[in-house]
Scaffold this motif. Sequence first.
Motif, short mmCIF file in Angstrom:
data_model
loop_
_atom_site.label_atom_id
_atom_site.label_comp_id
_atom_site.label_asym_id
_atom_site.label_seq_id
_atom_site.Cartn_x
_atom_site.Cartn_y
_atom_site.Cartn_z
N ASN A 81 0.88 7.89 -19.66
CA ASN A 81 2.32 7.73 -19.86
C ASN A 81 3.02 7.06 -18.68
O ASN A 81 4.18 6.67 -18.78
CB ASN A 81 2.98 9.08 -20.12
N LYS A 82 2.31 6.98 -17.55
CA LYS A 82 2.89 6.37 -16.36
C LYS A 82 1.95 5.29 -15.86
O LYS A 82 0.82 5.57 -15.44
CB LYS A 82 3.13 7.42 -15.27
N ASN A 83 2.42 4.05 -15.92
CA ASN A 83 1.55 2.92 -15.60
C ASN A 83 2.24 1.92 -14.69
O ASN A 83 3.41 1.58 -14.89
CB ASN A 83 1.12 2.21 -16.88
N THR A 84 1.48 1.43 -13.72
CA THR A 84 1.92 0.35 -12.84
C THR A 84 0.91 -0.78 -12.95
O THR A 84 -0.26 -0.61 -12.62
CB THR A 84 2.03 0.82 -11.39
N ILE A 85 1.37 -1.94 -13.43
CA ILE A 85 0.50 -3.10 -13.59
C ILE A 85 0.76 -4.06 -12.43
O ILE A 85 1.89 -4.49 -12.21
CB ILE A 85 0.79 -3.83 -14.92
N ILE A 86 -0.28 -4.39 -11.67
CA ILE A 86 -0.14 -5.33 -10.56
C ILE A 86 -0.49 -6.73 -11.04
O ILE A 86 -1.54 -6.95 -11.66
CB ILE A 86 -1.05 -4.94 -9.38
N TYR B 255 3.69 10.06 -7.81
CA TYR B 255 4.49 10.32 -9.01
C TYR B 255 3.65 10.35 -10.28
O TYR B 255 4.18 10.46 -11.37
CB TYR B 255 5.58 9.26 -9.14
N GLY B 256 2.34 10.23 -10.13
CA GLY B 256 1.45 10.36 -11.29
C GLY B 256 1.15 9.08 -12.01
O GLY B 256 0.59 9.10 -13.13
N SER B 257 1.48 7.95 -11.41
CA SER B 257 1.25 6.68 -12.10
C SER B 257 -0.18 6.20 -11.91
O SER B 257 -0.75 6.27 -10.81
CB SER B 257 2.20 5.61 -11.56
N ASP B 258 -0.78 5.68 -12.99
CA ASP B 258 -2.01 4.92 -12.87
C ASP B 258 -1.67 3.56 -12.29
O ASP B 258 -0.62 2.99 -12.59
CB ASP B 258 -2.68 4.75 -14.23
N LEU C 5 0.82 -1.21 0.00
CA LEU C 5 0.00 0.00 0.00
C LEU C 5 0.86 1.26 0.00
O LEU C 5 0.56 2.23 -0.71
CB LEU C 5 -0.93 -0.01 1.22
N LYS C 6 1.95 1.23 0.77
CA LYS C 6 2.87 2.37 0.78
C LYS C 6 3.47 2.57 -0.60
O LYS C 6 3.60 3.71 -1.08
CB LYS C 6 3.96 2.14 1.82
N LEU C 7 3.83 1.48 -1.26
CA LEU C 7 4.38 1.56 -2.61
C LEU C 7 3.37 2.19 -3.56
O LEU C 7 3.72 3.10 -4.34
CB LEU C 7 4.74 0.16 -3.10
N ILE C 8 2.13 1.72 -3.51
CA ILE C 8 1.09 2.25 -4.40
C ILE C 8 0.88 3.73 -4.18
O ILE C 8 0.75 4.51 -5.13
CB ILE C 8 -0.23 1.47 -4.19
N ASN C 9 0.86 4.15 -2.92
CA ASN C 9 0.67 5.58 -2.62
C ASN C 9 1.82 6.41 -3.17
O ASN C 9 1.61 7.52 -3.70
CB ASN C 9 0.55 5.78 -1.11
N THR C 10 3.05 5.88 -3.08
CA THR C 10 4.21 6.59 -3.63
C THR C 10 4.09 6.71 -5.15
O THR C 10 4.33 7.79 -5.71
CB THR C 10 5.51 5.84 -3.27
N LEU C 11 3.70 5.63 -5.79
CA LEU C 11 3.55 5.65 -7.25
C LEU C 11 2.46 6.61 -7.69
O LEU C 11 2.60 7.31 -8.71
CB LEU C 11 3.27 4.23 -7.76
N ARG C 12 1.38 6.67 -6.93
CA ARG C 12 0.31 7.62 -7.25
C ARG C 12 0.81 9.05 -7.14
O ARG C 12 0.45 9.92 -7.95
CB ARG C 12 -0.88 7.40 -6.31
N ASN D 225 -6.69 2.68 -9.48
CA ASN D 225 -7.64 3.57 -10.15
C ASN D 225 -8.03 3.09 -11.55
O ASN D 225 -8.93 3.63 -12.18
CB ASN D 225 -7.09 4.99 -10.23
N VAL D 226 -7.35 2.03 -12.03
CA VAL D 226 -7.70 1.42 -13.32
C VAL D 226 -7.90 -0.07 -13.08
O VAL D 226 -6.96 -0.77 -12.71
CB VAL D 226 -6.61 1.65 -14.39
N ARG D 227 -9.14 -0.53 -13.28
CA ARG D 227 -9.45 -1.95 -13.09
C ARG D 227 -9.95 -2.51 -14.41
O ARG D 227 -10.90 -1.98 -15.00
CB ARG D 227 -10.49 -2.14 -11.99
N VAL D 228 -9.29 -3.57 -14.86
CA VAL D 228 -9.63 -4.13 -16.17
C VAL D 228 -9.74 -5.66 -16.06
O VAL D 228 -9.25 -6.27 -15.11
CB VAL D 228 -8.58 -3.77 -17.24
N LYS D 229 -10.39 -6.25 -17.04
CA LYS D 229 -10.44 -7.71 -17.12
C LYS D 229 -10.03 -8.14 -18.52
O LYS D 229 -10.12 -7.36 -19.48
CB LYS D 229 -11.84 -8.23 -16.79
N ILE D 230 -9.57 -9.37 -18.61
CA ILE D 230 -9.16 -9.96 -19.89
C ILE D 230 -10.25 -10.93 -20.33
O ILE D 230 -10.65 -11.78 -19.53
CB ILE D 230 -7.81 -10.70 -19.74
#
Length: 270
Positions: free
Chosen positions: A212-217, A190-193, A181-188, A234-239
Motif C-alpha cells: 500500500n506504500k510505494n516509492t518508485i525511483i 514510514y513503511g514504504s517499499d 539516501l536520507k530520503l529513502i531511509n525516511t520513506l522506509r 528492497n524491490v528491484r524489477v525490470k521491464i
Amino acid sequence: MGFEITSLSNKHIKHIKSLHKRRNRDNNNEFIIDGLRLVEHSLLNSADIKAIYYTNELSSNERGCELLDSIACKDIGLYKVDEKIFKEISTTDNPQGILGIVKRKYYNLDDVISKEKFTLIVLDRLQDPGNVGTIIRTADSAGVNGIVALKGTVDIYNSKTIRSTMGSIFTVPVIYAEDGLKLINTLREYGSDIISTTLNTEKYHFDVKYSNKNTIIIGNEANGISEELIANSNVRVKIPIIGEAESLNASIASAVVMYELVRQNYFSEN
C-alpha cells in the motif's frame, strides 16, 4: 481591461524576463505559465497567481474573452501588452497571447507520506524537461501522491517542464530533497517499499505484489538510477524488452511501472 504596458523598460516586463532564469525563479519563489491551457488550469486549481499579461489577440476570440472575464473578477493583476513586447516575455516560439506569474507552493513530505496508502515518484538526476513534465502528468493520471526531485534534477519550474505537465503541476505536490539516501531511509521508516528498475534482477515489474506504500525511483536518462539508491531498494524489477532497443525512455518506463500499480490497486481481483 486591466492596465496597459507599452514599454520594454517597464518594471513588470523586466521582472518577467528575469524569471526566465532559474536563480531568479528560486529567489522570488515564482514561475511563468505561458498559454491558455496552463492559465485555465491555474485558475481551476486555485493557484496563487500574482499577475496575468495578455495581448489584443487573446481578447479577439470567445475563449480568450471568457478567460479574461474570469480573471478580472479575481484579485489578480491584469496587464495588456502589445505583440512585440509579448514576444520578448513569452517562453514559447508560438505565443498564445497570455501568460501569468505564479507563486510556487511548497509541500511537506510528512503530509504526503503520513497516509495509510501512498505512491511517490522520486526523480534521480533527470535532465530532460520534457521527460520530467511528462512524468508529472502521468503521475497525476495514475493517482500518484507526490513527486520528489533529488539534487541534480532539472528545474521543475522551467518553462519546458511546466508546459509538458499540461497543467498537472498544479495538482501533484512536488518536493525537493538534497540527500537521496536520507530520503529513502525516511520513506522506509514510514513503511514504504522502495522500487527501482534495474537489469540486475530476475523479476519483471508485473511479477511483484506491491504494498500500500510505494516509492518508485526514476533514474537519469543516460546513467539510470544511482547504485547507492538501487542498493537501498528492497524491490528491484525490470521491464521486458522484446525488440532490439537497448532501453526505454525514462517517462515511458515510469508510466509502465505506475500503471502496474494502478492495475493491482484498482483492477485486480486478488
